[in-house]
Structures are given as structure tokens and as C-alpha cells.
Design a protein around this motif. Structure first.
Motif, PDB file in Angstrom:
ATOM      1  N   SER A   1      27.746  44.106  -9.187  1.00 36.54           N
ATOM      2  CA  SER A   1      29.100  43.970  -9.702  1.00 36.54           C
ATOM      3  C   SER A   1      29.029  43.346 -11.084  1.00 36.54           C
ATOM      4  CB  SER A   1      29.942  43.104  -8.797  1.00 36.54           C
ATOM      5  OG  SER A   1      29.398  41.809  -8.692  1.00 36.54           O
ATOM      6  N   GLN A   2      29.958  43.659 -11.938  1.00 36.87           N
ATOM      7  CA  GLN A   2      30.000  43.140 -13.288  1.00 36.87           C
ATOM      8  C   GLN A   2      30.913  41.941 -13.308  1.00 36.87           C
ATOM      9  OE1 GLN A   2      28.170  44.340 -15.766  1.00 36.87           O
ATOM     10  NE2 GLN A   2      27.320  46.022 -14.621  1.00 36.87           N
ATOM     11  N   ASN A  30      26.112  28.387 -11.894  1.00 38.30           N
ATOM     12  CA  ASN A  30      25.060  27.388 -12.042  1.00 38.30           C
ATOM     13  C   ASN A  30      24.567  27.377 -13.483  1.00 38.30           C
ATOM     14  OD1 ASN A  30      24.788  26.535  -9.237  1.00 38.30           O
ATOM     15  ND2 ASN A  30      23.900  28.567  -8.875  1.00 38.30           N
ATOM     16  N   ASN A  31      24.382  28.572 -14.025  1.00 40.48           N
ATOM     17  CA  ASN A  31      23.962  28.672 -15.412  1.00 40.48           C
ATOM     18  C   ASN A  31      24.406  30.010 -16.001  1.00 40.48           C
ATOM     19  OD1 ASN A  31      21.818  30.767 -15.198  1.00 40.48           O
ATOM     20  ND2 ASN A  31      20.710  29.228 -14.012  1.00 40.48           N
ATOM     21  N   GLN A  33      23.073  32.865 -19.028  1.00 37.21           N
ATOM     22  CA  GLN A  33      21.937  33.231 -19.864  1.00 37.21           C
ATOM     23  C   GLN A  33      22.354  34.323 -20.845  1.00 37.21           C
ATOM     24  OE1 GLN A  33      18.350  33.976 -17.505  1.00 37.21           O
ATOM     25  NE2 GLN A  33      19.250  32.885 -15.775  1.00 37.21           N
ATOM     26  N   TYR A  35      20.676  37.434 -23.255  1.00 38.95           N
ATOM     27  CA  TYR A  35      19.512  38.296 -23.443  1.00 38.95           C
ATOM     28  C   TYR A  35      19.772  39.240 -24.608  1.00 38.95           C
ATOM     29  CZ  TYR A  35      17.659  37.006 -18.816  1.00 38.95           C
ATOM     30  OH  TYR A  35      17.155  36.312 -17.732  1.00 38.95           O
ATOM     31  N   LEU A  48      19.140  29.836 -22.035  1.00 37.61           N
ATOM     32  CA  LEU A  48      19.817  29.531 -20.776  1.00 37.61           C
ATOM     33  C   LEU A  48      20.575  28.241 -20.951  1.00 37.61           C
ATOM     34  CD1 LEU A  48      18.284  29.645 -17.196  1.00 37.61           C
ATOM     35  CD2 LEU A  48      19.505  27.622 -17.977  1.00 37.61           C
ATOM     36  N   PHE A  88      23.444  40.651 -24.182  1.00 37.55           N
ATOM     37  CA  PHE A  88      24.059  40.581 -22.853  1.00 37.55           C
ATOM     38  C   PHE A  88      24.128  39.138 -22.375  1.00 37.55           C
ATOM     39  CE2 PHE A  88      24.043  45.051 -21.638  1.00 37.55           C
ATOM     40  CZ  PHE A  88      23.115  45.585 -22.512  1.00 37.55           C
ATOM     41  N   ASP A  92      24.679  33.134 -13.187  1.00 36.91           N
ATOM     42  CA  ASP A  92      24.179  32.847 -11.854  1.00 36.91           C
ATOM     43  C   ASP A  92      25.307  32.131 -11.123  1.00 36.91           C
ATOM     44  OD1 ASP A  92      21.800  30.410 -10.594  1.00 36.91           O
ATOM     45  OD2 ASP A  92      22.806  32.074  -9.592  1.00 36.91           O
ATOM     46  N   ASN A  98      21.857  34.864  -2.789  1.00 34.17           N
ATOM     47  CA  ASN A  98      20.812  35.758  -3.268  1.00 34.17           C
ATOM     48  C   ASN A  98      20.335  35.420  -4.675  1.00 34.17           C
ATOM     49  OD1 ASN A  98      20.582  37.360  -0.986  1.00 34.17           O
ATOM     50  ND2 ASN A  98      22.269  38.669  -1.608  1.00 34.17           N
ATOM     51  N   TYR A  99      21.027  34.470  -5.328  1.00 33.57           N
ATOM     52  CA  TYR A  99      20.616  33.996  -6.644  1.00 33.57           C
ATOM     53  C   TYR A  99      20.465  35.118  -7.655  1.00 33.57           C
ATOM     54  CZ  TYR A  99      19.461  30.090  -3.655  1.00 33.57           C
ATOM     55  OH  TYR A  99      19.521  29.105  -2.723  1.00 33.57           O
ATOM     56  N   GLN A 100      21.226  36.178  -7.509  1.00 31.00           N
ATOM     57  CA  GLN A 100      21.099  37.255  -8.469  1.00 31.00           C
ATOM     58  C   GLN A 100      21.940  36.953  -9.688  1.00 31.00           C
ATOM     59  OE1 GLN A 100      23.264  40.975  -7.645  1.00 31.00           O
ATOM     60  NE2 GLN A 100      23.809  40.084  -5.666  1.00 31.00           N
ATOM     61  N   LEU A 101      21.530  37.525 -10.819  1.00 33.68           N
ATOM     62  CA  LEU A 101      22.301  37.409 -12.039  1.00 33.68           C
ATOM     63  C   LEU A 101      23.357  38.507 -12.070  1.00 33.68           C
ATOM     64  CD1 LEU A 101      19.537  36.707 -14.712  1.00 33.68           C
ATOM     65  CD2 LEU A 101      21.131  35.081 -13.678  1.00 33.68           C
ATOM     66  N   TRP A 103      25.677  40.616 -14.633  1.00 31.56           N
ATOM     67  CA  TRP A 103      25.548  40.990 -16.035  1.00 31.56           C
ATOM     68  C   TRP A 103      26.845  41.490 -16.638  1.00 31.56           C
ATOM     69  CZ3 TRP A 103      20.843  40.409 -18.488  1.00 31.56           C
ATOM     70  CH2 TRP A 103      19.775  40.073 -17.645  1.00 31.56           C
TER      71      TRP A 103
ATOM     72  N   TYR B  33      12.453  42.545  -9.390  1.00 31.87           N
ATOM     73  CA  TYR B  33      13.732  43.232  -9.320  1.00 31.87           C
ATOM     74  C   TYR B  33      13.606  44.664  -9.835  1.00 31.87           C
ATOM     75  CZ  TYR B  33      15.128  38.285  -9.868  1.00 31.87           C
ATOM     76  OH  TYR B  33      15.245  36.919  -9.765  1.00 31.87           O
ATOM     77  N   TYR B  35      16.413  47.270 -11.686  1.00 32.24           N
ATOM     78  CA  TYR B  35      17.739  47.462 -12.239  1.00 32.24           C
ATOM     79  C   TYR B  35      17.887  48.909 -12.685  1.00 32.24           C
ATOM     80  CZ  TYR B  35      18.484  42.381 -12.889  1.00 32.24           C
ATOM     81  OH  TYR B  35      18.661  41.035 -12.707  1.00 32.24           O
ATOM     82  N   LEU B  43      24.171  47.245 -16.703  1.00 33.03           N
ATOM     83  CA  LEU B  43      22.946  46.899 -15.987  1.00 33.03           C
ATOM     84  C   LEU B  43      23.311  46.531 -14.556  1.00 33.03           C
ATOM     85  CD1 LEU B  43      19.952  46.634 -16.867  1.00 33.03           C
ATOM     86  CD2 LEU B  43      20.360  44.189 -17.088  1.00 33.03           C
ATOM     87  N   ILE B  55      15.225  40.700  -0.563  1.00 34.51           N
ATOM     88  CA  ILE B  55      16.308  39.723  -0.486  1.00 34.51           C
ATOM     89  C   ILE B  55      17.606  40.251  -1.061  1.00 34.51           C
ATOM     90  CG2 ILE B  55      14.816  37.697  -0.428  1.00 34.51           C
ATOM     91  CD1 ILE B  55      15.401  37.267  -3.388  1.00 34.51           C
ATOM     92  N   ILE B  56      17.572  41.237  -1.903  1.00 34.02           N
ATOM     93  CA  ILE B  56      18.792  41.871  -2.407  1.00 34.02           C
ATOM     94  C   ILE B  56      18.631  43.364  -2.230  1.00 34.02           C
ATOM     95  CG2 ILE B  56      20.234  42.377  -4.420  1.00 34.02           C
ATOM     96  CD1 ILE B  56      19.363  39.702  -5.592  1.00 34.02           C
ATOM     97  N   LEU B  97      13.091  31.930  -6.533  1.00 37.06           N
ATOM     98  CA  LEU B  97      14.472  31.500  -6.654  1.00 37.06           C
ATOM     99  C   LEU B  97      14.908  30.549  -5.559  1.00 37.06           C
ATOM    100  CD1 LEU B  97      16.109  34.975  -7.265  1.00 37.06           C
ATOM    101  CD2 LEU B  97      15.487  33.296  -8.982  1.00 37.06           C
ATOM    102  N   ARG B 100      17.233  27.117  -5.559  1.00 30.65           N
ATOM    103  CA  ARG B 100      17.725  26.641  -6.847  1.00 30.65           C
ATOM    104  C   ARG B 100      18.354  27.784  -7.622  1.00 30.65           C
ATOM    105  NH1 ARG B 100      13.937  27.478 -10.983  1.00 30.65           N
ATOM    106  NH2 ARG B 100      11.933  28.287 -10.327  1.00 30.65           N
ATOM    107  N   ALA B 101      18.910  27.452  -8.740  1.00 32.74           N
ATOM    108  CA  ALA B 101      19.619  28.449  -9.538  1.00 32.74           C
ATOM    109  C   ALA B 101      18.650  29.469 -10.117  1.00 32.74           C
ATOM    110  CB  ALA B 101      20.378  27.759 -10.664  1.00 32.74           C
ATOM    111  N   ALA B 102      19.184  30.635 -10.429  1.00 32.59           N
ATOM    112  CA  ALA B 102      18.366  31.720 -10.974  1.00 32.59           C
ATOM    113  C   ALA B 102      17.762  31.319 -12.313  1.00 32.59           C
ATOM    114  CB  ALA B 102      19.215  32.974 -11.134  1.00 32.59           C
ATOM    115  N   GLN B 105      14.677  35.877 -16.449  1.00 33.23           N
ATOM    116  CA  GLN B 105      13.972  37.046 -15.951  1.00 33.23           C
ATOM    117  C   GLN B 105      13.197  37.699 -17.088  1.00 33.23           C
ATOM    118  OE1 GLN B 105      16.610  39.632 -13.721  1.00 33.23           O
ATOM    119  NE2 GLN B 105      17.300  37.955 -12.407  1.00 33.23           N
TER     120      GLN B 105
END
Lengths: 113, 116
Positions: A1-2, A30-31, A33, A35, A48, A88, A92, A98-101, A103, B33, B35, B43, B55-56, B97, B100-102, B105
Motif C-alpha cells: 500500500s502507498q 518509527n522512522n 527514510q 532514497y 533516516l 522517494f 516504517d 512486519n516492519y515493512q517500509l 513507499w 525483499y 519489490y 514501488l 514474513i511478508i 528487523l 525493532r524499527a525497519a 535497505q
């Protein structure tokens, strides 16, 4: 998801000028980033900033974070032709096990010589 | 030394074919990952593996199957390719990960897949 949305979608400036790009997001984080992606290349991590930080510097880059407005900005000072790229933001989100970013869609920056 | 590498860089194939993209990282990271980046540069995360464990797994067709033989490798196999699969596919890696926070990458150079 965006989650993130960059603004503007595209920016064209003269070499030597400063470039400012903005990123807005929707949930607590949490943070955040930033890119860079040069044409035909993979993304490269720039900086970050954690949710308890308000400003961070790295060389000619300055990132600010306003968690009350759920927004961040990336400032590139004294731009160079080599800064031409897409930028970009990625967040987080807290509570995301799942701690995914997540974007944004990116800002295309063109530096004119 | 290349931190995250992908092969091939370009892949042109016919609809209905099966193809694989390979990814390797030499950073000692635990998480990798895949993408997909479409023509508008969006992305989208497809899969994430941590120490060879999935995990994802975002909503992608089950024609896409990741395989992680060890924590340094995450390959992507695509069955019965369709026109809409045309995109640039990026592999990335990061530190573990869990808890804690991501973290940042590290991305590979991408594989441009064109389905005719």
C-alpha cells in the motif's frame, strides 16, 4: 500500500539552486527514510530520521520531520547535475509487525546545467 | 564488491513462459525483499524473508513464488508470465528487523522484465 505522497511529482531547477521535496504520510511512524533512484538503477539510501528527531543533515542534504503534520521535507542545497534522479520517501509505521517500509510515489528532480 | 546483485538485468520473454530472477547479497543481512516497480515508478513490496522464513507475502498472484535456499539468496520464480507482469523487479536486503524499527535497505540494480 502507498502511504507516503511526495510533492511535487516533478521539479526542474537550475544547477546551483536549492531543491525542496516534501513527503506526507498517514499513520504514526518509527522512522522515515529518503532514497534516491538514478535512471535505470536501484534505490540508494540517503538518510533516516527517527520519529523523535526533527532535523538531520548529511552533506548537502537536510531532512526535517514534523510528526504533528505527518510530513517531512528533503532539501538539497547547491544542486548539481548529478543530483538529477527520482527521490522517494519511505515510512516504517508503528504497530506494523512486519516492519515493512511503505513507499511514496517519488519526486522526479531534474537539474538543468 | 557488489552488495546486492541480481541476474539477469534484462529479461524479454513471451507470454505463458516461466522465468526466474536470482538475487544474492554479501552484506550478511538476515532480511531480503522483492519489490515490483511499475511504469509510474510505484514501488510495491511483494515478499520479504527473514533468515529463510517468509514474513511478508503481499497480495501477489500465486504464479510468483520466492525461494530462499539460504539467507544470502532470494530468488523469484514466475510461472505463466502475463503482459501485466512487465515491470522492473528489485531485490533488497536489510539487517534483521525483528523487535525493532525497519532499518535502511540496500537495493540491487533491478531486473527489467518485458513480457511480449
Amino acid at each position: 500500500s502507498q502511504q507516503g505522497e511526495e510533492d511535487p511529482q516533478a521539479l526542474s531547477i537550475q544547477e546551483g539552486e536549492n531543491a525542496t521535496m516534501n513527503c506526507s504520510y498517514k499513520t504514526s511512524i518509527n522512522n522515515l527514510q529518503w532514497y534516491r533512484q538514478n535512471s535505470g538503477r536501484g534505490l540508494v539510501h540517503l538518510i533516516l530520521i527517527r520519529s523523535n528527531e526533527r532535523e538531520k543533515h548529511s552533506g548537502r542534504l537536510r531532512v526535517t520531520l514534523d510528526t504533528s503534520k505527518k510530513s517531512s521535507s528533503l532539501l538539497i542545497t547547491a544542486s548539481r547535475a548529478a543530483d538529477t534522479a527520482s527521490y522517494f520517501c519511505a515510512t516504517d509505521a508503528t504497530g506494523d509487525s512486519n516492519y515493512q517500509l511503505i513507499w511514496g510515489a517519488g519526486t522526479k528532480l531534474i537539474i538543468k546545467p | 564488491d557488489t552488495a546486492v546483485s541480481q541476474t539477469p538485468k534484462y529479461l524479454v520473454t513471451q507470454m505463458g513462459n516461466d522465468k526466474s530472477i536470482k538475487c544474492e547479497q554479501n552484506l550478511g543481512h538476515d532480511t531480503m525483499y522483492w519489490y515490483k516497480q511499475d511504469s509510474k515508478k510505484f514501488l510495491k513490496i511483494m515478499f520479504s524473508y527473514n533468515n529463510k522464513e517468509l514474513i511478508i507475502n503481499e497480495t501477489v498472484p500465486n504464479r510468483f513464488s520466492p525461494k530462499s535456499p539460504d539467507k544470502a539468496h532470494l530468488n523469484l520464480h514466475i510461472n505463466s508470465l502475463e503482459l501485466g507482469d512487465s515491470a522492473v523487479y528489485f531485490c533488497a536486503s536489510s539487517q534483521d528487523l525483528r523487535g525493532r524499527a525497519a532499518d535502511e535497505q540496500f537495493f540491487g540494480p533491478g531486473t527489467r522484465l518485458t513480457v511480449l
